[in-house]
Write an enzyme that holds these catalytic residues in place. Structure first.
Site, PDB file in Angstrom:
ATOM      1  N   LYS A 264     -17.961  16.626 -36.998  1.00 54.73           N
ATOM      2  CA  LYS A 264     -17.724  15.168 -36.868  1.00 54.73           C
ATOM      3  C   LYS A 264     -18.070  14.426 -35.884  1.00 54.73           C
ATOM      4  CE  LYS A 264     -13.477  12.253 -36.953  1.00 54.73           C
ATOM      5  NZ  LYS A 264     -11.936  12.187 -37.092  1.00 54.73           N
ATOM      6  N   ASP A 269     -12.964   6.330 -32.669  1.00 53.37           N
ATOM      7  CA  ASP A 269     -12.265   6.127 -33.591  1.00 53.37           C
ATOM      8  C   ASP A 269     -11.003   5.170 -33.168  1.00 53.37           C
ATOM      9  OD1 ASP A 269     -10.408   6.296 -36.005  1.00 53.37           O
ATOM     10  OD2 ASP A 269     -10.127   8.209 -35.746  1.00 53.37           O
ATOM     11  N   LYS A 276      -4.992   2.027 -34.631  1.00 52.07           N
ATOM     12  CA  LYS A 276      -4.165   2.928 -33.979  1.00 52.07           C
ATOM     13  C   LYS A 276      -3.398   1.997 -32.890  1.00 52.07           C
ATOM     14  CE  LYS A 276      -7.159   7.055 -34.306  1.00 52.07           C
ATOM     15  NZ  LYS A 276      -6.193   7.909 -34.761  1.00 52.07           N
ATOM     16  N   ASP A 287     -13.621  11.773 -30.310  1.00 53.90           N
ATOM     17  CA  ASP A 287     -13.740  11.876 -31.554  1.00 53.90           C
ATOM     18  C   ASP A 287     -15.280  12.509 -32.464  1.00 53.90           C
ATOM     19  OD1 ASP A 287     -12.047  12.433 -33.755  1.00 53.90           O
ATOM     20  OD2 ASP A 287     -12.226  10.397 -34.574  1.00 53.90           O
ATOM     21  N   ASP A 346      -7.519   5.360 -41.095  1.00 54.39           N
ATOM     22  CA  ASP A 346      -7.571   6.007 -39.730  1.00 54.39           C
ATOM     23  C   ASP A 346      -7.842   7.555 -40.156  1.00 54.39           C
ATOM     24  OD1 ASP A 346      -7.588   6.795 -37.235  1.00 54.39           O
ATOM     25  OD2 ASP A 346      -5.295   6.559 -37.058  1.00 54.39           O
ATOM     26  N   GLU A 348     -10.761   8.646 -41.544  1.00 54.80           N
ATOM     27  CA  GLU A 348     -12.201   8.493 -41.713  1.00 54.80           C
ATOM     28  C   GLU A 348     -12.841   9.689 -41.511  1.00 54.80           C
ATOM     29  OE1 GLU A 348     -10.570   8.245 -38.691  1.00 54.80           O
ATOM     30  OE2 GLU A 348     -12.052   9.318 -37.492  1.00 54.80           O
ATOM     31  N   ARG A 350     -12.636  12.698 -42.493  1.00 53.31           N
ATOM     32  CA  ARG A 350     -12.926  13.562 -43.837  1.00 53.31           C
ATOM     33  C   ARG A 350     -13.668  12.783 -44.536  1.00 53.31           C
ATOM     34  NH1 ARG A 350      -6.460  13.324 -45.074  1.00 53.31           N
ATOM     35  NH2 ARG A 350      -6.447  13.408 -42.749  1.00 53.31           N
TER      36      ARG A 350
HETATM   37  N1  BES Z   1      -9.496  11.388 -34.938  1.00 52.75           N
HETATM   38  C1  BES Z   1      -8.228  11.475 -35.586  1.00 52.75           C
HETATM   39  C2  BES Z   1      -7.234  12.771 -35.241  1.00 52.75           C
HETATM   40  C3  BES Z   1      -6.938  12.749 -33.949  1.00 52.75           C
HETATM   41  C4  BES Z   1      -5.756  12.651 -33.656  1.00 52.75           C
HETATM   42  C5  BES Z   1      -7.819  13.719 -33.230  1.00 52.75           C
HETATM   43  C6  BES Z   1      -5.479  12.865 -32.174  1.00 52.75           C
HETATM   44  C7  BES Z   1      -7.286  13.906 -31.898  1.00 52.75           C
HETATM   45  C8  BES Z   1      -5.958  13.365 -31.337  1.00 52.75           C
HETATM   46  C9  BES Z   1      -8.439  11.266 -37.044  1.00 52.75           C
HETATM   47  O1  BES Z   1      -9.332  10.440 -37.549  1.00 52.75           O
HETATM   48  C10 BES Z   1      -6.993  10.751 -37.407  1.00 52.75           C
HETATM   49  O2  BES Z   1      -6.632   9.443 -37.152  1.00 52.75           O
HETATM   50  N2  BES Z   1      -6.187  11.326 -38.320  1.00 52.75           N
HETATM   51  C11 BES Z   1      -4.997  10.763 -38.988  1.00 52.75           C
HETATM   52  C12 BES Z   1      -4.851  11.142 -40.250  1.00 52.75           C
HETATM   53  C13 BES Z   1      -3.662  10.354 -41.103  1.00 52.75           C
HETATM   54  C14 BES Z   1      -3.894   8.981 -41.024  1.00 52.75           C
HETATM   55  C15 BES Z   1      -3.547  10.816 -42.400  1.00 52.75           C
HETATM   56  C16 BES Z   1      -4.229  11.327 -37.988  1.00 52.75           C
HETATM   57  O3  BES Z   1      -3.947  12.478 -37.422  1.00 52.75           O
HETATM   58  O4  BES Z   1      -2.997  10.529 -37.715  1.00 52.75           O
HETATM   59 ZN    ZN Z   2     -10.794  10.399 -36.292  1.00 57.18          ZN
HETATM   60 MN    MN Z   3      -8.777   8.395 -37.326  1.00 57.55          MN
END
Ligand code: BES
Ligand code: ZN
Ligand code: MN
Length: 496
Positions: A264, A269, A276, A287, A346, A348, A350
């Site tokens: 990824k 992000d 966020k 990210d 968010d 994204e 996946r």
């Molecule tokens: N890049 C983030 C995940 C992340 C969060 C990595 C904190 C490192 C530290 C990912 O894209 C994300 O935002 N995931 C969301 C998914 C949710 C919206 C289902 C998350 O984990 O909150």
């Molecule tokens: Zn992300």
């Molecule tokens: Mn995200």
């Protein structure tokens, strides 16, 4: 392209009697004793080494350190580092070496010698990997300190080992893996305005040129032709050109199925329209650590000249809110034909990986391993200690767990049960991109599974392990190098 300056690493026979070094590091386990080999070091310290052990000032506990003054020439300083009761000696040495190299950086000695008694090849390698990791630093965006405040960075290190074969194999491995780790960490540290999808593509081309690989990239127009509607939905919020990067290394049997490493590569992000919170958002430049891990692993595999076929695949873009950005409720179609309802912009990573994993099928892979900073839920489940590991093939999952353990990058399995699939059922499409908070790491992996069809697959959620927001002693705040070691160990395991 600035190649990160890595430590000059060599090995030599452990003749402490004639050794000339500004710093001798001595790694010792719990309840240490003074072996005959260490007598010259004790002499250089005027007997202070023997006294420190006898008085139990130094007990060899994990991460315990003690400095001793040495001679005017010969062994000029001594640093004792404890490895504790490490059942895994290589792991204990890797950690002690990283700690020692960081201490040497603070001292400003420039060079060190590392001694830990007799060492097998994998132990020389582990010590070397630790030394490179501990010497790693990111200074290229800082002006030089005033002359009287400057300390010499650690520039060279020699691992002392009696066995010549172990020295050669170990140092060669450490140089390769160290270069891979350092490359990945530098890419991670570079900010989003420098490390763009184009920058990652240029880095892939640089690796390819130096190490005999080939690169193919798909830009926005090419992805449109390939109907990668899921990846493109993320990229539609940014004017930067997104990149699907393929880096091919083929030194295995002709027409042999490749191992495919997927990363990824979100260069930033923001969350997109599901934005966020501002607090800590700058960490989301990391990210792209999955992508950095793929490039670092390819660097190491190329340097090791492993007789294998490996293809690195990176999906890279930036997740931004804009008038053109995807929005909650949108439905997009991935290149494998599946329709996705976007619940949360968010989620994204996946969406990007859906099209990259679909693309991987055309390479007829023997195995696909993806690494992604995919879910905050993984940080809640496993903290910063273990990578979340899930997959469709139990043998492959076990092989990846074993590789991570050997590399000092532990992973831990989570169940990829169909029971969780209800959470990502959509009313309007085949699947939705968020199942909410329960089992967030598992539902993300189950989402990916819908696109990882036609080959054995393992997913590494490195959200908690790819970078650290606090100093770990061995690693400062910032990228850790995970998952480079896991990838390299896995591929090396296949090459044997
Ligand atoms: N890049 C983030 C995940 C992340 C969060 C990595 C904190 C490192 C530290 C990912 O894209 C994300 O935002 N995931 C969301 C998914 C949710 C919206 C289902 C998350 O984990 O909150
Ligand atoms: Zn992300
Ligand atoms: Mn995200």
């Amino acid at each position: 392209m600035t190649l990160a300056m890595t430590l000059a690493l060599t090995a030599a026979a452990p003749d402490l009697g004639t050794l000339e070094t500004p710093l001798l590091v001595i790694a010792l386990p719990s309840a240490p004793t003074l072996s005959g080999e260490l007598q010259p070091a004790d002499q250089a310290a005027n007997g202070a080494l023997a006294r420190a052990l006898a008085r139990r000032d130094f007990r060899g506990g994990r991460d315990e350190v003690l400095f001793l003054a040495g001679g005017e020439r010969g062994i000029q300083r001594l640093l004792l580092v404890g490895t504790g009761n490490a059942s895994d000696r290589a792991g204990g040495l890797r950690r002690a070496a990283a700690l020692a190299a960081r201490q040497a950086g603070r001292l400003g000695v420039g060079q060190l010698a590392f001694f830990a008694g007799s060492l097998a090849a994998n132990e020389v390698e582990a010590a070397g990997v630790g030394l490179v990791a501990g010497a790693w630093d990111f200074r290229e965006m800082k002006s030089a300190a005033p002359a009287d405040e400057q300390r010499a960075p650690l520039e060279s290190a020699v691992v002392l080992a009696a066995d010549a074969g172990a020295r050669d194999a170990g140092i060669r491995g450490a140089q390769a893996i160290g270069a891979g780790h350092s490359l990945a960490r530098r890419l991670g540290m570079l900010p989003g305005n420098v490390c763009t999808p184009d920058y990652l593509a240029d880095t892939a081309r640089d690796i390819a040129k130096r190490l005999g690989m080939s690169v193919t990239t798909l830009d926005r127009a090419a992805m449109q032709r390939e109907k990668m509607g899921s990846f493109l939905a993320v990229a539609q919020g940014t004017t930067q050109d997104p990149k699907l990067i393929m880096l091919e290394y083929r030194r295995g049997p002709k027409d042999g199925k490749p191992v495919v490493l997927v990363g990824k590569g979100l260069c930033f992000d923001s969350g997109g329209i599901s934005i966020k919170p501002a607090q800590g958002m700058e960490w989301m430049k990391f990210d792209m650590c999955g992508a950095a891990g793929v490039l670092g692993a390819m660097e190491a595999i190329g340097r090791l000249e492993l007789p294998v076929n490996v293809v690195g695949l990176i999906g890279s873009t930036t997740n931004m809110p804009s008038g053109e950005a995807m929005k909650p409720g949108d439905v997009v179609q991935a290149s494998n034909g599946k329709f996705i309802e976007i619940i949360n912009t968010d989620a994204e990573g996946r969406l990007v990986l859906a099209d990259v994993l679909s693309f991987a099928k055309r390479l007829s892979p023997e195995a696909v391993i993806d690494a992604a900073t995919l879910t905050g839920a993984c940080v809640i489940a496993l903290g910063h200690t273990a990578t979340g590991v899930m997959g469709t093939d139990d043998r492959l999952v076990q092989d990846v767990l074993d590789a991570g353990k050997r590399a000092g990058e532990p992973g831990w399995p989570l169940p990829l049960w169909d029971d969780y699939k209800d959470l990502i059922k959509s009313d309007v499409a085949d699947i939705k991109n968020s199942g909410g908070r329960p089992a967030g790491t598992i539902t993300a992996a189950l989402f990916l599974k819908e696109f990882a069809e036609g080959y054995p697959w393992v997913h590494l959620d490195i959200a908690g392990t790819a970078y650290t927001e606090s100093d770990l002693g061995t690693v400062p705040r910032g990228p850790t190098g995970v998952p480079v070691g896991t990838f390299v160990e896995f591929v090396r395991g296949r090459a044997r």
